[in-house]
Design a protein around this motif. Structure first.
Motif, short mmCIF file in Angstrom:
data_model
loop_
_atom_site.label_atom_id
_atom_site.label_comp_id
_atom_site.label_asym_id
_atom_site.label_seq_id
_atom_site.Cartn_x
_atom_site.Cartn_y
_atom_site.Cartn_z
N LEU A 215 136.76 50.26 9.03
CA LEU A 215 136.90 50.55 7.61
C LEU A 215 135.52 50.84 7.07
O LEU A 215 134.57 50.11 7.36
CB LEU A 215 137.49 49.35 6.87
CG LEU A 215 137.35 49.38 5.34
CD1 LEU A 215 138.36 50.32 4.72
CD2 LEU A 215 137.48 47.97 4.74
N MET A 216 135.38 51.92 6.29
CA MET A 216 134.12 52.21 5.65
C MET A 216 134.35 52.57 4.18
O MET A 216 135.24 53.35 3.86
CB MET A 216 133.39 53.37 6.35
CG MET A 216 131.99 53.61 5.76
SD MET A 216 131.13 54.98 6.57
CE MET A 216 131.00 54.36 8.22
N TYR A 217 133.55 51.98 3.34
CA TYR A 217 133.59 52.24 1.90
C TYR A 217 132.27 52.92 1.52
O TYR A 217 131.20 52.34 1.68
CB TYR A 217 133.77 50.91 1.16
CG TYR A 217 133.67 50.94 -0.35
CD1 TYR A 217 134.03 52.06 -1.10
CD2 TYR A 217 133.24 49.80 -1.03
CE1 TYR A 217 133.95 52.04 -2.49
CE2 TYR A 217 133.15 49.77 -2.42
CZ TYR A 217 133.51 50.89 -3.14
OH TYR A 217 133.42 50.87 -4.52
N VAL A 218 132.37 54.18 1.08
CA VAL A 218 131.21 54.99 0.73
C VAL A 218 131.23 55.19 -0.78
O VAL A 218 132.01 55.99 -1.30
CB VAL A 218 131.23 56.34 1.46
CG1 VAL A 218 129.98 57.16 1.11
CG2 VAL A 218 131.32 56.14 2.97
N ALA A 219 130.38 54.46 -1.49
CA ALA A 219 130.40 54.45 -2.95
C ALA A 219 129.21 55.25 -3.49
O ALA A 219 128.12 54.72 -3.67
CB ALA A 219 130.36 53.02 -3.47
N MET A 220 129.44 56.53 -3.71
CA MET A 220 128.40 57.41 -4.22
C MET A 220 128.02 57.02 -5.66
O MET A 220 128.83 56.46 -6.40
CB MET A 220 128.88 58.85 -4.21
CG MET A 220 129.14 59.42 -2.84
SD MET A 220 127.57 59.71 -1.97
CE MET A 220 128.17 60.47 -0.45
N THR A 221 126.77 57.34 -6.04
CA THR A 221 126.40 57.21 -7.45
C THR A 221 126.36 58.56 -8.16
O THR A 221 126.21 58.61 -9.37
CB THR A 221 125.03 56.51 -7.61
OG1 THR A 221 124.06 57.19 -6.82
CG2 THR A 221 125.12 55.06 -7.20
N ALA A 222 126.51 59.64 -7.42
CA ALA A 222 126.65 60.96 -8.05
C ALA A 222 128.03 61.02 -8.71
O ALA A 222 129.02 60.59 -8.11
CB ALA A 222 126.52 62.06 -7.01
N ALA A 223 128.15 61.50 -9.93
CA ALA A 223 127.14 62.16 -10.72
C ALA A 223 126.82 61.34 -11.98
O ALA A 223 126.70 61.86 -13.07
CB ALA A 223 127.63 63.53 -11.11
#
Length: 577
Positions: A215-223
């Motif tokens: 399981l991978m959670y990729v939490a971008m801060t864009a935009a």
């Protein structure tokens, strides 16, 4: 011999089941509207997300919670944010629904999937604890590793510079991006770092734990503000927005209709935030959107690199990818209302050394000593600027809907959900539009279902609240979800309930209920509350009952809905649009 053969058959079935369980990647973008992606009607270059949509399913009625950290709490736990302790932001209001900390009577997706044999990884924005200045290990009880993740690279806080983020963390320790021996790009940019570390985790996992799903959670801060982007990405959009708000919005409307996302019968919400003809500093306004587009473009490039790594490691076909956004476009005037501040001729502050940690959400200076600049007319993009893109462009992002981040009209809570899984989504469903209403609370249920995990009744000696959502697995194949409960919302007194084609919604704790038929009028232009009095009574009673059991009441409510609040509280709960 027969018992042995029976055991072999059982063992083979168990192995086959384990092999069939998908890897799961949850990707969340920050402060983006419904129509920003190319596959949802936008002009921003997002070929990688568009490709995932073409090979998967686009949900057209996916809902978030209207704000950054409540959305993250809901995604992580499968609960409404108040049930998870984060009904507002990261401060303790003295009530269990508003503690500003992820509650201990909830479990994260990582905690739920680890007992089922999943390795768990996260990169990007955490933002579900107020302990951003820990005085000891006890203050990290709600950090990623303590809440079920095996590896983490990202920020604990909710916002900051893209060139020098504060609270940057590798696993369990704060680090400086300029003194990190494990990642030294030519130029540090946080969106790139989030994607690159995610790709690295895929490679490391395949090498070291390749027999297990992950399981991978990729939490971008864009935009999310500030509008920071690399020069080469900004250059792609030079002149793209010179025609202004109305023209870009009209082009999106036309494209959305061609994509089947916008029925002809819906009246597009009015342009808000000012007319292009009245803008005096068009260079500034166009630059804001150019940089915003560059941020989204860069994020898409990073997602493309992650997809390439999945393919390289042989993980792509059996990985479920779910891309979503935390709330609608952001109309907050960050940095725009102050007087214009020009760039200094030379650095006027002492340079920071590589090992220095950035202490502030809004840095006081760049690493080389230039002071931070805000103010209307300051062209965003570089590291010494800190600007939001403004209400008018947020209105464009949220085309065709009303309102923005904070509010629970469609512009605040309705954003894309793209699902892609080559081994699990039938070919006949590729490029499909799925119109069943779904919510963040459904992601935990989906992950538990597909992982063959058992959602716990207890965890670490603590009784756990039951999941609030339903699995989206049937919808991936075009089947009905069978949701038995309405979907509910509350943020800062803005409140709503969605039940079938009907939505009841109000602005602020003293705002009147509005009623809309979402099949005929999802842009919320024709309030039917005056002619549907009985339906309003039924749905408002549903909302009241939910609010009591989900730890929504009290805080700014104080009294049951419909009774006048003291004037001071009433003013606090309202927001100007």
């Amino acid at each position: 011999m027969r018992p042995f053969l029976f055991f072999c058959v059982l063992f083979s079935c168990a192995v086959a089941h384990a092999a069939a369980r998908p890897n799961i990647i949850l990707i969340m973008a920050d402060d983006m509207g419904y129509s920003d992606l190319g596959c949802y009607g936008g002009e921003i270059n997002t070929p990688n997300l568009d490709a995932l949509a073409k090979g998967g399913v686009r949900f057209t009625q996916f809902y978030n919670t209207a704000r950054c950290c409540p959305t993250r709490a809901s995604l992580l736990t499968g609960l409404y944010p108040h049930q998870a302790g984060i009904g507002h932001m990261m401060e303790d209001k003295g009530l269990d629904g508003y503690r500003g900390e992820l509650s201990c009577d909830s479990v994260t997706i990582a905690e739920a999937l680890k007992p089922a044999g999943y390795r768990t990884y996260m990169t990007g924005k955490w933002h579900v604890t107020k302990k951003t200045k820990p005085e000891g290990e006890q203050d990290k009880s709600n950090w990623p590793l303590q809440r079920g993740f095996d590896r983490f690279y990202g920020t604990i806080h909710g916002a900051g510079s893209f060139f020098d983020p504060n609270t940057l963390t590798r696993d369990n320790q704060y680090i400086s991006p300029f003194a990190d021996p494990e990642y030294q790009p030519k130029e540090y940019y946080y969106t790139d770092a989030i994607a690159d570390q995610a790709a690295r985790f895929v490679a490391d996992h395949t090498r070291d734990q390749g027999d297990q799903p992950f399981l991978m959670y990729v939490a971008m801060t864009a935009a999310h503000w500030p509008m920071h982007a690399k020069p080469e990405d900004i250059a792609k959009y030079k002149g793209k927005y010179d025609q202004g708000y109305e023209a870009i919005r009209a082009a999106r409307v036309e494209k959305m209709k061609k994509l089947g996302l916008l029925p002809d019968g819906w009246q597009v919400a009015a342009q808000k935030g000012g007319a292009w003809s009245d803008v005096k500093n068009r260079e500034f306004e166009t630059r804001c959107m150019e940089v915003y587009a560059a941020m989204v473009d860069c994020m898409d490039q990073g997602i493309g690199r992650l997809m390439e790594e999945l393919k390289k490691q042989g993980q792509y076909e059996n990985t479920l990818i779910l891309f979503c956004q935390d709330n609608g476009g952001c109309a907050e005037p960050m940095g725009r209302n102050a007087p214009f501040k020009p760039r200094a001729d030379k650095p006027s502050l002492p340079a920071m050394v590589a090992t220095d940690l950035q202490p502030d959400m809004i840095p006081k200076q760049t690493r080389d000593g230039y002071p931070m600049r805000q103010g209307y007319g300051v062209l965003p993009g570089p590291a010494d600027t800190y600007i939001g893109y403004g209400e008018a462009w947020a209105n464009v992002s949220n085309t065709p809907f009303r309102e923005y981040k904070h509010w629970v009209h469609e512009g605040g809570i309705s954003t894309p959900l793209v699902a892609h899984w080559p081994n699990g989504i039938p070919a006949a469903r590729h490029n499909a539009l799925e119109s069943q209403p779904v919510h963040l609370i459904d992601l935990m249920a989906t992950c538990v279902d597909l992982a063959g995990a058992a959602y716990p009744a207890e965890h670490s000696g603590q009784r756990i609240k039951p999941m609030a959502g339903v699995s989206l697995k049937p919808a991936l194949s075009g089947e009905a979800l069978g949701r038995k409960e309405p979907i509910f919302f509350e943020h800062e007194g803005n409140r709503a309930v969605r039940d079938g084609v009907w939505k009841l919604v109000a602005k602020g704790p003293q705002g009147a209920w509005e009623l809309y038929n979402m099949q005929a009028d999802r842009t919320e232009q024709h309030d039917l509350s005056a002619t549907e009095d009985e339906r309003v009574k039924i749905m408002s009673a549903q909302w009241e009952a939910w609010a009591k059991r989900a730890q929504v009441i009290p805080w700014i409510w104080g009294l049951p809905h419909g009774e006048p609040l003291p004037s001071k509280k009433g003013k606090k709960g309202k927001k100007k649009n």
